[in-house]
Design an enzyme around this catalytic site. Structure first.
Site, PDB file in Angstrom:
ATOM      1  N   LYS A  77       0.803  -1.229   0.000  1.00 49.10           N
ATOM      2  CA  LYS A  77       0.000   0.000   0.000  1.00 49.10           C
ATOM      3  C   LYS A  77       0.835   1.277   0.000  1.00 49.10           C
ATOM      4  O   LYS A  77       0.394   2.298  -0.550  1.00 49.10           O
ATOM      5  CB  LYS A  77      -0.961   0.007   1.189  1.00 49.10           C
TER       6      LYS A  77
ATOM      7  N   ASP B  91     -10.598   2.351   1.507  1.00 53.32           N
ATOM      8  CA  ASP B  91     -10.771   2.021   2.926  1.00 53.32           C
ATOM      9  C   ASP B  91     -11.088   3.298   3.699  1.00 53.32           C
ATOM     10  O   ASP B  91     -12.003   3.332   4.528  1.00 53.32           O
ATOM     11  CB  ASP B  91      -9.494   1.399   3.510  1.00 53.32           C
TER      12      ASP B  91
ATOM     13  N   GLY C 196      -4.467  -0.813  17.297  1.00 53.09           N
ATOM     14  CA  GLY C 196      -3.729  -1.175  16.101  1.00 53.09           C
ATOM     15  C   GLY C 196      -2.836  -0.049  15.621  1.00 53.09           C
ATOM     16  O   GLY C 196      -3.050   1.116  15.983  1.00 53.09           O
TER      17      GLY C 196
ATOM     18  N   GLY D 239      -1.211  -0.569  12.158  1.00 50.90           N
ATOM     19  CA  GLY D 239      -0.878  -0.933  10.789  1.00 50.90           C
ATOM     20  C   GLY D 239      -1.563  -0.051   9.768  1.00 50.90           C
ATOM     21  O   GLY D 239      -2.043   1.047  10.076  1.00 50.90           O
ATOM     22  N   GLY D 240      -1.643  -0.548   8.535  1.00 45.23           N
ATOM     23  CA  GLY D 240      -2.203   0.236   7.448  1.00 45.23           C
ATOM     24  C   GLY D 240      -3.659   0.596   7.648  1.00 45.23           C
ATOM     25  O   GLY D 240      -4.070   1.726   7.369  1.00 45.23           O
ATOM     26  N   MET D 241      -4.463  -0.352   8.142  1.00 49.93           N
ATOM     27  CA  MET D 241      -5.875  -0.046   8.363  1.00 49.93           C
ATOM     28  C   MET D 241      -6.048   0.929   9.520  1.00 49.93           C
ATOM     29  O   MET D 241      -6.910   1.817   9.478  1.00 49.93           O
ATOM     30  CB  MET D 241      -6.668  -1.327   8.612  1.00 49.93           C
TER      31      MET D 241
END
Length: 276
Positions: free
Chosen positions: A73, A109, A132, A134-136
């Site tokens: 990404k 997203d 979290g 990360g990317g999300m």
């Protein structure tokens, strides 16, 4: 009722995805909508160990659209010609649109999360805990910031990722849940994901879930993650990852084809994709 889909031929447009571990949801969702709408498109999932060559192929072969998943990404950005505001907001791309050889990165997203938070009526004064880094989690943090949320905490054991993420978006960071509480809980980790080693684990302590107003899990499979089950047991308002998966895939579909399916067609395609 399905329209008549043209047979594969020279005019058929190809869309694709690139992921370290390709899934089936996007492939089934897009292809089912092509069938329902009679569109001369086909969608195929791929993986690669040579990202520059793969993106060169997207450009050279006239592939109309390409979904991008982890770990590509951010690495894909230098290979593109430009970024839509949705991708520029978080320096992360999950969708490429090819317009006659010009490749533009988008992040559906991000747009899906913004839409779901608005649909749920969650105001910018709502304090949140985001689990979290990360990317999300980055997409969620950017969506919250851009909606005006000022009172939030990133919970991530990995300080090297969690602290910079929180600092980037103006939030607090903590490595654990001790002493934390919030009206809105958001899981952006793989905890609860089907097929993973953590498939049965809760992303938040049960007491935090019981004290929240809204629980949002970005994990798409299963629809009823352990977190969603716990939130339902406590009577909390739920936003599930399956909704994110459908909205972001629908946004990709519209970017690629220029066609807006009906609500019934979207639900039929989503049900078909989840049945795999």
């Amino acid at each position: 009722m399905s329209s008549v889909k043209p047979p594969l031929g020279p005019a058929t447009r190809l869309c694709m995805s690139l992921a370290a571990r390709p899934g089936r949801f996007g492939t089934r969702f897009h292809n089912r909508l092509y069938e329902l709408l009679g569109l001369d498109y086909v969608y195929k999932a791929f993986t690669t160990t040579d990202l520059p060559a793969a993106i060169g192929g997207v450009r050279a072969l006239g592939i109309r659209g390409c979904a991008i998943s982890m770990p590509f990404k951010e690495a894909v950005i230098p290979l593109l010609d430009g970024l839509d505001s949705s991708a520029a907001a978080i320096d992360s791309v999950n969708t490429i649109v090819n317009d006659d050889g010009r490749l533009t990165g988008h992040n559906t997203d991000y747009t899906a999360i913004v839409s779901l938070l608005a649909q749920a009526g969650i105001g910018p004064d709502t304090p949140f805990l985001l689990h979290g880094a990360g990317g999300m989690a980055k997409a969620v943090a950017a969506a919250l910031r851009d909606r005006g949320h000022r009172h939030g905490t990133i919970v991530a054991r990995n300080a090297a990722r969690g602290r910079p993420l929180a600092d980037s978006y103006g939030y607090r960071w903590t490595p654990d849940f001790d002493g934390e509480t919030a009206s809105l809980l958001i899981n952006a980790t793989p905890l609860g994901m089907a097929g993973s080693a953590d498939a049965t684990r809760l992303a938040f302590p049960d007491a935090l879930i019981a004290a929240a107003d809204t629980v949002f899990d970005v994990v798409a499979l299963p629809v009823d993650t352990p977190l969603m089950q716990a939130a339902q047991r406590h009577g909390r308002r739920c936003i599930c990852g399956a909704e994110v998966a459908v909205l972001q895939a629908l946004a990709q579909f519209v970017l690629y084809t220029g066609v807006q399916p009906s609500a019934a067609q979207v639900e039929a395609a989503a049900a078909f994709a989840r049945a795999a």
